[in-house]
Write a protein that holds these residues in place. Structure first.
Motif, PDB file in Angstrom:
ATOM      1  N   GLY A  11      27.855  42.219  45.559  1.00 39.30           N
ATOM      2  CA  GLY A  11      27.610  41.301  46.516  1.00 39.30           C
ATOM      3  C   GLY A  11      27.609  39.691  46.074  1.00 39.30           C
ATOM      4  N   ARG A  12      27.549  39.755  44.771  1.00 43.63           N
ATOM      5  CA  ARG A  12      27.628  38.580  44.159  1.00 43.63           C
ATOM      6  C   ARG A  12      28.984  37.908  44.161  1.00 43.63           C
ATOM      7  NH1 ARG A  12      23.568  41.469  41.528  1.00 43.63           N
ATOM      8  NH2 ARG A  12      21.530  40.360  41.478  1.00 43.63           N
ATOM      9  N   PRO A  13      29.152  36.684  44.045  1.00 46.34           N
ATOM     10  CA  PRO A  13      30.361  35.917  44.126  1.00 46.34           C
ATOM     11  C   PRO A  13      31.017  36.389  42.795  1.00 46.34           C
ATOM     12  CG  PRO A  13      28.830  34.334  44.709  1.00 46.34           C
ATOM     13  CD  PRO A  13      28.090  35.660  44.168  1.00 46.34           C
ATOM     14  N   GLU A  14      32.496  36.544  42.841  1.00 44.00           N
ATOM     15  CA  GLU A  14      33.237  36.929  41.665  1.00 44.00           C
ATOM     16  C   GLU A  14      33.133  35.795  40.651  1.00 44.00           C
ATOM     17  OE1 GLU A  14      35.975  39.618  39.861  1.00 44.00           O
ATOM     18  OE2 GLU A  14      34.889  39.653  41.622  1.00 44.00           O
ATOM     19  N   LYS A  18      32.241  36.620  36.642  1.00 39.86           N
ATOM     20  CA  LYS A  18      33.057  36.393  35.622  1.00 39.86           C
ATOM     21  C   LYS A  18      32.468  35.512  34.456  1.00 39.86           C
ATOM     22  CE  LYS A  18      37.660  36.570  38.041  1.00 39.86           C
ATOM     23  NZ  LYS A  18      38.853  35.869  38.328  1.00 39.86           N
ATOM     24  N   SER A  19      31.615  34.577  35.051  1.00 38.06           N
ATOM     25  CA  SER A  19      30.845  33.485  34.234  1.00 38.06           C
ATOM     26  C   SER A  19      29.747  34.469  33.100  1.00 38.06           C
ATOM     27  CB  SER A  19      29.817  32.480  35.040  1.00 38.06           C
ATOM     28  OG  SER A  19      29.215  32.036  34.349  1.00 38.06           O
ATOM     29  N   LEU A  20      29.055  35.500  34.090  1.00 42.60           N
ATOM     30  CA  LEU A  20      28.235  36.286  33.232  1.00 42.60           C
ATOM     31  C   LEU A  20      29.026  37.210  32.266  1.00 42.60           C
ATOM     32  CD1 LEU A  20      25.496  37.515  32.804  1.00 42.60           C
ATOM     33  CD2 LEU A  20      25.891  39.164  34.537  1.00 42.60           C
ATOM     34  N   GLN A  44      29.343  47.530  36.555  1.00 47.86           N
ATOM     35  CA  GLN A  44      29.515  48.283  37.740  1.00 47.86           C
ATOM     36  C   GLN A  44      28.431  47.656  38.767  1.00 47.86           C
ATOM     37  OE1 GLN A  44      27.600  51.569  35.352  1.00 47.86           O
ATOM     38  NE2 GLN A  44      29.179  52.995  36.011  1.00 47.86           N
ATOM     39  N   GLU A  45      29.183  47.369  39.982  1.00 51.85           N
ATOM     40  CA  GLU A  45      28.317  47.028  41.205  1.00 51.85           C
ATOM     41  C   GLU A  45      27.991  48.117  41.818  1.00 51.85           C
ATOM     42  OE1 GLU A  45      29.959  43.019  42.291  1.00 51.85           O
ATOM     43  OE2 GLU A  45      31.515  44.053  42.056  1.00 51.85           O
ATOM     44  N   ILE A  46      26.610  47.965  42.227  1.00 53.70           N
ATOM     45  CA  ILE A  46      26.229  49.249  43.173  1.00 53.70           C
ATOM     46  C   ILE A  46      25.966  48.685  44.367  1.00 53.70           C
ATOM     47  CG2 ILE A  46      24.158  50.796  43.091  1.00 53.70           C
ATOM     48  CD1 ILE A  46      25.808  51.235  40.421  1.00 53.70           C
TER      49      ILE A  46
END
Length: 63
Positions: A11-14, A18-20, A44-46
């Motif tokens: 749910g976090r913005p793409e 990418k920044s992380l 991995q987005e849970i």
């Protein structure tokens, strides 16, 4: 070759993901003294329905 395996709630913005990835790559490269090209990042987005804290599913928690 360093491999970073990161698990985050979906749910976090793409742009934030990418920044992380970029920041983790930079920090790993600097601290381990390896070229950035050797650093691997796996994100991995849970789903919130599959992540719990204290026995409570995240999608059911109130902020």
């Amino acid at each position: 070759m360093p491999i970073i395996n990161l698990q985050i709630l979906e749910g976090r913005p793409e742009s934030k993901v990418k920044s992380l990835i970029s920041a983790l790559t930079d920090a790993t490269s600097e601290h381990l003294e390896v070229p950035k090209e050797r650093v691997r990042v796996i994100v991995q987005e849970i789903p919130q329905s599959r992540w719990a804290v204290g026995g409570e599913i995240m999608q059911d928690r109130k902020n």
